[in-house]
Write a protein that holds these residues in place. Structure first.
Motif, short mmCIF file in Angstrom:
data_model
loop_
_atom_site.label_atom_id
_atom_site.label_comp_id
_atom_site.label_asym_id
_atom_site.label_seq_id
_atom_site.Cartn_x
_atom_site.Cartn_y
_atom_site.Cartn_z
N VAL A 62 0.90 -1.11 0.15
CA VAL A 62 -0.08 -0.09 -0.07
C VAL A 62 0.89 1.40 0.05
N GLY A 63 0.67 2.16 -0.67
CA GLY A 63 1.38 3.30 -0.88
C GLY A 63 0.58 4.68 -0.36
N THR A 64 0.99 5.41 0.48
CA THR A 64 0.01 6.29 1.06
C THR A 64 0.92 7.50 1.18
N ASN A 65 0.20 8.86 1.35
CA ASN A 65 0.65 9.99 1.84
C ASN A 65 0.48 10.33 3.41
N GLY A 66 -0.43 9.53 3.97
CA GLY A 66 -0.74 9.69 5.39
C GLY A 66 -0.20 8.35 6.13
N TYR A 67 -0.61 8.59 7.64
CA TYR A 67 -0.42 7.41 8.44
C TYR A 67 -1.26 6.16 8.98
N GLU A 68 -2.51 6.67 8.38
CA GLU A 68 -3.68 5.74 8.86
C GLU A 68 -3.32 4.39 8.74
#
Length: 313
Positions: A62-68
């Motif tokens: 999973v790639g994300t800009n947040g930390y959830e």
């Protein structure tokens, strides 16, 4: 497929992206790749997922800009920060990277209170100091990756010199990551034979010097970046040692509280890695010269950490 441990990699640059790829190829973990640049972690994660059918893994990336998405991570590999440019000292990286690591650690521990933090960002020893301070974690759960990389470089140079397979060479490098590192040729062996029996002293001294300057040599060649294949491999090697509870002794940057006569300083020492993180510092017998070199390295790290504390007031 359910119930795989989650490994988060923060920073989707060369080191982080390659670490995520290596973790995906293990086919044992769920991998979360975090970066502030929109699209980059998502794109790299998608690319890695699409390599799965070819390479034979079904890892969820999973790639994300947040930390959830990082919630419940077992280990977080922190690679985020600005890279060293040619001519830039490690100390110049200090203020910027300290602030980045501070904010990253806060985000991670809020969602994964049991996580083990594995720092890769430079200046390494100082960043472990920042992470320890911010997280207030026990020292066993805040570890720096440096010695595995430094000893990998030394092993590669020795293997090349003797024309033997790299894995046959065992090496131990202590001290701070950088100009004050302390390679231990006495604990460096080829198929169990001491390296000093196989290589002349002046050749060995040259190899030690090249090991010490290993990062700078690559920065000088690449011009626009720094090493990432060996650093990512070294970080993932440590993740495996922890997650598979291997109890393997590898050089790691941890807080020393009396070991090797060093008090209250983060420095590279032989550490037994297992599911609890840095489970035990292993004390090797050192000569007076090696001990003095380790002391000098500790002094340099203390200065760096004092600078960090001053900058982060």
């Amino acid at each position: 497929m359910m119930g795989r441990p989650k490994i988060t990699v923060v920073g989707a640059g060369n080191v982080g992206g390659t670490a995520a790829q290596r973790l995906a190829e293990r086919d044992q973990y769920d991998v979360v790749l975090v970066d502030i640049v929109e699209g980059v972690p998502q794109g790299k994660a998608l690319d890695m997922a699409q390599a799965g059918p070819v390479c034979g893994y079904s890892t969820r990336v999973v790639g994300t800009n947040g930390y959830e998405e990082t919630a419940g991570s077992s280990v977080a590999v922190i690679t985020s920060g600005i890279a060293r440019k040619p001519g830039m000292s490690r100390d110049e990286l200090l203020a910027t990277n300290a602030k980045i690591v501070q904010s990253v650690v806060k985000e991670l521990i809020a969602r994964s209170p049991e996580v083990i933090l594995l720092l890769v960002t430079n200046p390494l020893d100082a960043m472990v100091h920042v992470a320890l301070k911010v997280s207030k974690f026990p020292k066993s759960r805040v570890i720096g990756m440096a010695g595995v990389l430094d000893s990998a470089r030394m092993r590669a140079f020795i293997a090349h010199e003797l024309n033997v397979p790299g894995p046959d060479v065992e090496a131990m490098v202590l001290g701070g990551h950088g100009d004050t590192m302390v390679p231990l040729p006495r604990y460096t062996t080829v198929k169990g034979k001491p390296v000093s029996d196989l290589i002349s002293k002046d050749r060995l001294d040259a190899i030690v010097k090249r090991t010490r300057e290993g990062g700078a040599e690559i920065v000088g060649l690449l011009k626009t970046g720094s090493a990432f294949y060996a650093p990512s491999a070294s970080a993932v090697d440590m993740v495996d040692a922890i997650m598979q509870d291997q109890k393997r002794v590898v050089p790691s940057a941890v807080l020393c509280e009396g070991e090797y006569g060093l008090k209250n300083v983060i420095i590279g020492v032989p550490v037994k890695l297992g599911r609890g993180g840095a489970e035990q510092v292993i004390e090797y017998e050192l000569t007076a010269g090696e001990r003095a070199a380790l002391e000098a390295s500790a002094t340099a790290v203390r200065e760096l950490c004092a600078n960090v504390d001053r900058l982060m007031m």
